[in-house]
Enzyme design. Sequence first.
Site, short mmCIF file in Angstrom:
data_model
loop_
_atom_site.label_atom_id
_atom_site.label_comp_id
_atom_site.label_asym_id
_atom_site.label_seq_id
_atom_site.Cartn_x
_atom_site.Cartn_y
_atom_site.Cartn_z
N ARG A 64 -28.20 24.55 5.63
CA ARG A 64 -28.66 25.92 5.44
C ARG A 64 -29.80 26.30 6.39
O ARG A 64 -29.71 27.31 7.10
CB ARG A 64 -29.15 26.11 3.98
CG ARG A 64 -28.05 26.28 2.97
CD ARG A 64 -28.45 25.65 1.66
NE ARG A 64 -28.43 24.21 1.82
CZ ARG A 64 -27.35 23.46 1.58
NH1 ARG A 64 -26.28 23.99 1.08
NH2 ARG A 64 -27.35 22.15 1.83
N THR A 65 -30.87 25.51 6.41
CA THR A 65 -32.08 25.90 7.13
C THR A 65 -31.82 26.00 8.64
O THR A 65 -32.21 26.98 9.29
CB THR A 65 -33.20 24.89 6.85
OG1 THR A 65 -33.27 24.67 5.44
CG2 THR A 65 -34.54 25.38 7.35
N LYS A 92 -35.44 6.04 23.10
CA LYS A 92 -35.96 5.02 24.03
C LYS A 92 -37.41 4.67 23.72
O LYS A 92 -38.08 4.02 24.51
CB LYS A 92 -35.87 5.54 25.48
CG LYS A 92 -34.47 5.91 25.93
CD LYS A 92 -34.53 6.47 27.35
CE LYS A 92 -33.36 7.36 27.62
NZ LYS A 92 -33.60 8.26 28.75
N ARG A 114 -38.00 20.35 11.56
CA ARG A 114 -37.86 19.62 10.29
C ARG A 114 -38.11 18.15 10.60
O ARG A 114 -37.54 17.61 11.57
CB ARG A 114 -36.48 19.81 9.68
CG ARG A 114 -36.23 18.86 8.50
CD ARG A 114 -35.00 19.20 7.74
NE ARG A 114 -35.17 20.41 6.96
CZ ARG A 114 -34.29 20.83 6.03
NH1 ARG A 114 -33.21 20.12 5.79
NH2 ARG A 114 -34.52 21.93 5.36
N HIS A 142 -41.81 23.26 2.28
CA HIS A 142 -40.63 23.90 2.90
C HIS A 142 -40.87 25.40 2.73
O HIS A 142 -40.26 26.08 1.90
CB HIS A 142 -39.38 23.43 2.16
CG HIS A 142 -38.07 23.80 2.81
ND1 HIS A 142 -37.98 24.66 3.90
CD2 HIS A 142 -36.79 23.42 2.54
CE1 HIS A 142 -36.71 24.78 4.25
NE2 HIS A 142 -35.97 24.05 3.44
N1 CP Z 1 -32.34 24.25 1.27
C1 CP Z 1 -32.29 23.45 2.34
O1 CP Z 1 -33.31 23.11 2.93
O2 CP Z 1 -31.03 23.06 2.71
P1 CP Z 1 -30.69 22.22 4.01
O3 CP Z 1 -31.27 20.83 3.81
O4 CP Z 1 -29.21 22.22 4.12
O5 CP Z 1 -31.36 22.89 5.17
#
Ligand code: CP
Length: 319
Positions: A64-65, A92, A114, A142
């Site tokens: 999603r993100t 590496k 992320r 998040h």
């Molecule tokens: N909600 C969410 O962070 O989903 P993903 O891990 O698929 O990005």
Amino acid sequence: MTTERYVFPHKHLLGIEPLSPTDITVLLDQARAFEEVCERPDIKIVPALRKKLVVNLFFENSTRTRNSFEIAQKRLSAEIINFDADASSLTKGETLIDTALNLEAMHPDLIVMRHSAPGAHALLARHMKASIVNAGDGSHEHPTQALLDAYTLRKKFGKLEGLKIAIVGDIRHSRVVRSNLWLLTKMGAKVTLVGPPTLLPKDMKQTWPMVEFTSDLDAVLAEQDAIMMLRIQFERGTGGYIPGQGEYIKFFQLNAARMKRAKKDVAVLHPGPINRGVEITSEVADGPNNLILDQVTNGVPVRMAVMYMLCNPHGEQVP
Ligand code: CP
């Protein structure tokens, strides 16, 4: 009399914790304007980030993100680089900071990252000129998930203040919970955290003393306006905190029987990915109260708003 114009006061979005209620409201209002762009029948693109270079750095998996950020960047006309960690010199032995500094040398305006390490974004922010957006850091925050959750709730209820929201499941390992706790408490919602005692860390009570903690979902279900279900994060070791999946399902699964005891128009949210048949049954996940795919849809304008305000802190939208 002069009216001072609002200027978004943050260079980075590392979490919800540093945001004021006004910052949050501005972001949600800006997202509303971008939602109209996303709903256009023909050209769903604006030039707001034209000639801005955005690098997407995803060191953890995401459906999603990652896609939501990329669609949001395309809607804003940004130039996009998707960094492939597995095909990079990280394999590496290059460090995260060296990798980031080398990307910085190519002058990106924005980095969306992320990473599994809590605080990785704060570290990067200290070394880089580009704005950093946290797309999830370990169990820490998040922020864009909490913003899209808030957007979804505000769209349904017209407000956040006074809403009763239960967040149910693996509270201990959830970055979604921490960002939601900052956001919902700043905006005046009443939050109840529900989960097995082993997954309800006691130190969270010190940070959020106004939040209720309980292991009795059935006792608090009927009073909630919204229920946010979380999955068990087996990849972060949650299996060791619960006696077994069957026991967990018995006490914490959102199913048809429990929905009968909830408010008729209760909103059911889930950040995904869903473990169908564990924390939520398919009947509820696909049922009339679910806003789960609305959350995903709303993620695009919310992320457009975040990137727009970071690159244009004098943005037109005022609270
Ligand atoms: N909600 C969410 O962070 O989903 P993903 O891990 O698929 O990005």
